[in-house]
Write a protein that holds these residues in place. Structure first.
Motif, PDB file in Angstrom:
ATOM      1  N   ALA A 102      10.804 -13.653  28.731  1.00 21.42           N
ATOM      2  CA  ALA A 102      11.056 -11.943  29.838  1.00 21.42           C
ATOM      3  C   ALA A 102       9.673 -11.100  30.089  1.00 21.42           C
ATOM      4  N   GLU A 103       9.278 -11.776  28.410  1.00 21.95           N
ATOM      5  CA  GLU A 103       8.025 -11.084  28.653  1.00 21.95           C
ATOM      6  C   GLU A 103       7.357 -11.755  28.834  1.00 21.95           C
ATOM      7  N   MET A 104       6.760 -12.947  29.035  1.00 22.95           N
ATOM      8  CA  MET A 104       6.220 -13.590  29.676  1.00 22.95           C
ATOM      9  C   MET A 104       5.591 -13.074  31.223  1.00 22.95           C
ATOM     10  N   ILE A 105       7.392 -13.444  31.864  1.00 21.73           N
ATOM     11  CA  ILE A 105       7.272 -13.565  32.992  1.00 21.73           C
ATOM     12  C   ILE A 105       7.115 -12.176  33.636  1.00 21.73           C
ATOM     13  N   GLU A 106       7.375 -11.087  33.242  1.00 23.78           N
ATOM     14  CA  GLU A 106       6.718  -9.145  33.118  1.00 23.78           C
ATOM     15  C   GLU A 106       5.375  -9.169  33.588  1.00 23.78           C
ATOM     16  N   LEU A 107       4.604 -10.025  31.937  1.00 24.59           N
ATOM     17  CA  LEU A 107       3.151 -10.266  32.469  1.00 24.59           C
ATOM     18  C   LEU A 107       2.469 -10.738  33.301  1.00 24.59           C
ATOM     19  N   TYR A 108       3.196 -12.018  33.884  1.00 19.52           N
ATOM     20  CA  TYR A 108       3.148 -12.306  35.328  1.00 19.52           C
ATOM     21  C   TYR A 108       2.758 -12.052  36.518  1.00 19.52           C
ATOM     22  N   LEU A 109       4.011 -10.714  36.266  1.00 27.48           N
ATOM     23  CA  LEU A 109       4.842 -10.012  37.661  1.00 27.48           C
ATOM     24  C   LEU A 109       3.210  -8.661  37.777  1.00 27.48           C
ATOM     25  N   ARG A 110       3.173  -8.050  36.015  1.00 26.10           N
ATOM     26  CA  ARG A 110       1.937  -7.116  36.321  1.00 26.10           C
ATOM     27  C   ARG A 110       0.944  -7.720  36.968  1.00 26.10           C
ATOM     28  N   LYS A 111       0.763  -8.520  36.226  1.00 31.10           N
ATOM     29  CA  LYS A 111      -1.123  -9.642  36.978  1.00 31.10           C
ATOM     30  C   LYS A 111      -0.943  -9.906  38.291  1.00 31.10           C
ATOM     31  N   ALA A 112      -0.164 -10.416  38.860  1.00 28.94           N
ATOM     32  CA  ALA A 112       0.016 -10.455  40.217  1.00 28.94           C
ATOM     33  C   ALA A 112      -0.166  -9.219  41.647  1.00 28.94           C
ATOM     34  N   GLU A 113       1.092  -7.776  40.703  1.00 27.17           N
ATOM     35  CA  GLU A 113       0.690  -6.817  40.878  1.00 27.17           C
ATOM     36  C   GLU A 113      -0.597  -5.841  40.885  1.00 27.17           C
ATOM     37  N   GLU A 114      -1.927  -6.228  39.785  1.00 25.53           N
ATOM     38  CA  GLU A 114      -2.744  -5.863  39.587  1.00 25.53           C
ATOM     39  C   GLU A 114      -3.748  -7.215  40.313  1.00 25.53           C
ATOM     40  N   TRP A 115      -3.651  -7.623  40.599  1.00 30.72           N
ATOM     41  CA  TRP A 115      -4.320  -8.752  42.225  1.00 30.72           C
ATOM     42  C   TRP A 115      -4.350  -8.800  43.224  1.00 30.72           C
ATOM     43  N   MET A 116      -2.584  -8.049  43.630  1.00 29.67           N
ATOM     44  CA  MET A 116      -2.372  -7.735  45.229  1.00 29.67           C
ATOM     45  C   MET A 116      -3.067  -6.755  45.431  1.00 29.67           C
ATOM     46  N   GLU A 117      -3.711  -5.262  44.291  1.00 31.89           N
ATOM     47  CA  GLU A 117      -4.205  -3.964  44.814  1.00 31.89           C
ATOM     48  C   GLU A 117      -6.127  -4.333  44.555  1.00 31.89           C
ATOM     49  N   ARG A 118      -5.779  -5.483  43.718  1.00 31.34           N
ATOM     50  CA  ARG A 118      -7.336  -5.401  44.141  1.00 31.34           C
ATOM     51  C   ARG A 118      -8.393  -6.394  45.231  1.00 31.34           C
ATOM     52  N   TYR A 119      -7.630  -6.988  45.316  1.00 29.14           N
ATOM     53  CA  TYR A 119      -8.159  -7.754  46.388  1.00 29.14           C
ATOM     54  C   TYR A 119      -7.610  -7.913  48.143  1.00 29.14           C
ATOM     55  N   ARG A 120      -6.207  -6.524  47.771  1.00 27.85           N
ATOM     56  CA  ARG A 120      -5.904  -5.909  49.305  1.00 27.85           C
ATOM     57  C   ARG A 120      -4.984  -7.464  49.629  1.00 27.85           C
ATOM     58  N   LEU A 121      -3.962  -7.792  48.620  1.00 28.55           N
ATOM     59  CA  LEU A 121      -3.520  -8.776  48.968  1.00 28.55           C
ATOM     60  C   LEU A 121      -2.159  -8.724  49.397  1.00 28.55           C
ATOM     61  N   ASP A 122      -1.192  -9.238  50.439  1.00 29.91           N
ATOM     62  CA  ASP A 122      -0.228  -9.522  50.536  1.00 29.91           C
ATOM     63  C   ASP A 122       0.651 -10.330  50.284  1.00 29.91           C
ATOM     64  N   ILE A 123       1.037 -10.859  49.223  1.00 29.28           N
ATOM     65  CA  ILE A 123       1.478 -12.088  48.554  1.00 29.28           C
ATOM     66  C   ILE A 123       3.071 -12.344  48.780  1.00 29.28           C
ATOM     67  N   GLU A 124       3.638 -13.040  49.039  1.00 24.13           N
ATOM     68  CA  GLU A 124       5.079 -13.258  49.260  1.00 24.13           C
ATOM     69  C   GLU A 124       5.192 -14.049  47.484  1.00 24.13           C
ATOM     70  N   ILE A 125       5.570 -14.622  46.823  1.00 21.01           N
ATOM     71  CA  ILE A 125       5.946 -15.199  46.588  1.00 21.01           C
ATOM     72  C   ILE A 125       4.617 -15.399  45.157  1.00 21.01           C
ATOM     73  N   VAL A 126       5.558 -15.290  43.450  1.00 21.18           N
ATOM     74  CA  VAL A 126       4.978 -15.415  42.244  1.00 21.18           C
ATOM     75  C   VAL A 126       6.484 -16.639  41.592  1.00 21.18           C
ATOM     76  N   ASN A 127       5.429 -18.181  41.398  1.00 18.44           N
ATOM     77  CA  ASN A 127       6.225 -19.025  41.007  1.00 18.44           C
ATOM     78  C   ASN A 127       6.156 -19.049  39.295  1.00 18.44           C
ATOM     79  N   ALA A 128       7.002 -18.581  38.897  1.00 21.33           N
ATOM     80  CA  ALA A 128       6.621 -18.203  37.056  1.00 21.33           C
ATOM     81  C   ALA A 128       7.294 -19.776  36.470  1.00 21.33           C
ATOM     82  N   GLY A 129       7.069 -20.604  37.603  1.00 22.81           N
ATOM     83  CA  GLY A 129       7.282 -22.298  36.167  1.00 22.81           C
ATOM     84  C   GLY A 129       8.247 -22.382  36.100  1.00 22.81           C
TER      85      GLY A 129
END
Length: 411
Positions: A204-231
């Motif tokens: 769960a901590e690893m998934i939290e890291l994934y989500l924080r990274k995706a959030e960071e990249w969405m803001e940095r690159y102005r992305l409107d993403i639909e999916i985070v696939n956590a494998g």
């Protein structure tokens, strides 16, 4: 071992003229397990089956109505899914996709392609120029972090051939925007950093890291993403370790702060082993027991050419002994009582071992050794034709009863 599995093996051995060797897949058990998993899953989460764990057609068919789709890692796996369903969502991964495989992915209407390198991205853009609809992609990312759990197999947070280093994300976004406009559509990110993790809190901590990274990249690159696939990577123990706690894991995900901030984003999981491992059995008859230098070896009709997982991972595979009373010879039946025995196969190599120094109450020639937890990465990864021994038979246990249907299959 479930009583109906035990009864099915005993009956099938009694009907066999040759030393018994077979895989049994409990399709009802798989379906019940997946139904139970889904009851715990939070909203806007998806469950995909990574068929690399076991691409048996009957398993794909059993899972089809219960999951959101399948993850494949080759054109061959893609075709296995499409033979069962032409419309089920498919995710296409793998670190070395050839142009022909990318073309097959497009032709067979995969839902998303997991892009794992800048070269792969450019090849895909080249193949998709001029299409009326862009191909939907997820960028598979390899994070630069030491915060990931450590397992037997790690594919992220270290040098690996899998995914894009996060330092290359700037360039990947630029390629998509400058070269791939209208050809590809970035829909999100894919992460798959490890295999067979048993600790729900760490996962769960690893998934939290994934989500924080995706959030960071969405803001940095102005992305409107639909999916985070956590494998995947949800573990199955092959010893006495406690099993992965799915209920705890999903409850932690539901309370995740990053998940709440990305509430509109789909969070997907793509386990393989965790869905099927506990519902497969590899059963092999003992054909000889011999002493050697103060140790005992039980030779099985079978071995690592059928079930390579224990040799590949270097573990002793869990097993149970099913006694068989038939003995057709006038001489004494070899046996070992209250002692240690190493379970080996019929191959001409000392590496053909499935369990070393196992404690047994009684094991005789003609008894059946049933290797439990053999539903994933057992038959599929094995060197089936080494020495030309016959393949095992395959049986399928239907839901709600112990009836075993048989199919001769070269999976």
């Amino acid at each position: 071992m479930k009583a109906y599995v035990r009864e099915a093996i005993n009956r099938l051995q009694a009907e066999s003229r040759e030393p018994f060797c077979a895989y049994l897949y409990d399709l009802g058990g798989i379906r019940a397990h997946v139904r139970g998993m889904r009851r715990y899953m939070p909203e806007r989460t998806g469950l995909f089956y990574a068929i690399k764990a076991n691409p048996d057609r009957r398993i794909i068919e059993a899972l089809l109505p219960l999951i959101d789709g399948f993850e494949v890692a080759s054109a061959g796996e893609l075709l296995k899914v499409r033979e069962v369903s032409g419309s089920v969502p498919v995710l296409f991964g793998g670190p070395g996709k050839k142009e022909a495989e990318l073309e097959a992915a497009i032709r067979h209407n995969v839902s998303y392609i997991h892009v794992e390198s800048l070269l792969e991205l450019r090849r895909l853009i080249r193949l998709t120029q001029g299409r009326s609809e862009p191909v939907r992609i997820l960028l598979r990312m390899n994070l630069r972090t030491s915060a990931l759990p450590q397992t037997h197999i790690t594919m992220g947070g270290r040098p690996t051939p899998f995914g894009l280093d996060e330092e290359l994300l700037d360039e990947a976004i630029a390629v998509i925007r400058e070269e791939g406009r209208g050809a590809v559509r970035l829909c999100g990110f894919h992460f798959h950093s490890l295999s067979n993790n048993l600790r729900a809190e760490l996962h769960a901590e690893m998934i939290e890291l994934y989500l924080r990274k995706a959030e960071e990249w969405m803001e940095r690159y102005r992305l409107d993403i639909e999916i985070v696939n956590a494998g995947g990577g949800f573990g199955v123990p092959y010893d006495d370790a406690p099993p992965f706690d799915w209920a705890l894991f999903t409850s932690l995900i539901a309370r995740s702060e990053a998940r709440k901030r990305l509430a509109r984003v789909q969070l997907w999981f793509e386990p393989g082993r965790f869905l099927v491992a506990n519902h497969g059995y590899y059963a092999a008859e003992v054909i000889d027991i011999k002493p050697s230098h103060d140790r005992y070896f039980a030779v099985l009709r079978g071995g690592t050419h059928h079930n390579r997982l224990p040799a590949s991972w270097g573990h002793n595979h869990p097993f149970a002994v099913l006694p068989a009373e038939r003995w057709a010879y006038p001489f004494a039946r070899p046996e070992i009582r209250r002692g240690k025995v190493t379970l080996v196969g019929e191959l001409c190599t000392p590496k053909d071992r499935l369990h070393a120094d196992a404690e047994v109450e009684l094991l005789r020639v003609g008894d059946i050794v049933v290797f439990e937890k053999s539903g994933a990465y057992c038959w599929t990864i094995s060197h089936h034709d080494f020495l030309g021994h016959p393949h095992p038979k395959f049986y399928y246990l239907a839901e709600g009863n112990d009836h075993a249907t048989h199919a001769n299959m070269d999976n």
